[in-house]
Design an enzyme around this catalytic site. Structure first.
Site: not given
Ligand code: IMP
Length: 197
Positions: A11, A76, A152, A180-181
């Site tokens: 993903g 992360d 997730g 966020h990513r």
């Protein structure tokens, strides 16, 4: 540029591919004999420390620096729930496996404060240097799981700028525009090609 994403999460690779494609960069998942690598995650409270450790491990797996046309990224991320004091935070992966999304919804039953945030730390390694980029997405924990997209915790996370949909109810492009990513990777894009004055 070819960007090798060292992760077991397809993903994340899909999201990064869609972000970098318009710039002509390709994103590939690193596979070792057809298998995604497993990182040993340090016992740490910080996703930044985990990211740096992942990059050290990735460089060892790749046996040193790649050619100048190739970059490496690792990342992360974690879900930090305000009323749970930031839990599961750096333990998000473990908690997803042990409690699952239903477990989180159960813990939060009757909890009026559903505010939370996702944080991501991306490490980018090119020409012998590593740079770090961070992103945050504020939102709330839904009362039930909704949507089939993403991965997730996406079915229970409603970003603040969403119209009420969870991240799992959005397309990959839409999720990345507020996630966020997405924020961390867009900072990386600015770093690679700062806007001309
Ligand atoms: P990791 O960064 O792959 O270690 O992910 C930590 C945990 O957060 C895992 O349980 C992931 O499924 C979850 N996670 C990371 N990024 C996202 C996201 O963008 N949406 C939903 N869950 C995520």
């Amino acid at each position: 540029m070819k960007i090798v994403f060292v992760t077991s999460n397809k993903g994340k690779v899909l999201e990064a591919s869609e972000i970098f494609a318009p710039l002509g960069h390709t994103v590939e998942q690193f596979l070792d004999n057809g298998e995604a690598p497993e990182f040993s995650e340090p016992q740490s409270d910080g996703i930044e420390e985990v990211t740096i450790s992942k990059m050290e491990q990735a460089l060892m797996m790749l046996e040193g620096d790649p050619d100048e046309e190739t970059a490496i990224i690792v990342e992360d991320a974690g879900l930090f729930i305000d009323s749970l004091g930031g839990f599961p935070g750096p333990y998000s992966s473990y908690v997803e496996g042990k409690l699952g999304l239903d477990g989180i919804l159960k813990i939060m039953e009757g909890d009026g404060n559903r505010s939370a945030e996702f944080r991501a730390v991306v490490a980018f390694h090119h020409l012998g240097h590593t740079n770090i980029f961070r992103g945050v997405c504020r939102g709330t924990i839904a009362h039930e799981k909704r949507g089939r997209g993403g991965f997730g915790y996406d079915p229970i996370f409603v970003p603040s700028s969403s119209d009420g949909r969870t991240s799992a109810e959005m397309s990959t492009v839409e999720k990345s525009s507020i996630s966020h990513r997405g924020e961390a990777l867009n900072k990386l894009i600015q770093f690679l090609a700062p806007p001309s004055m």
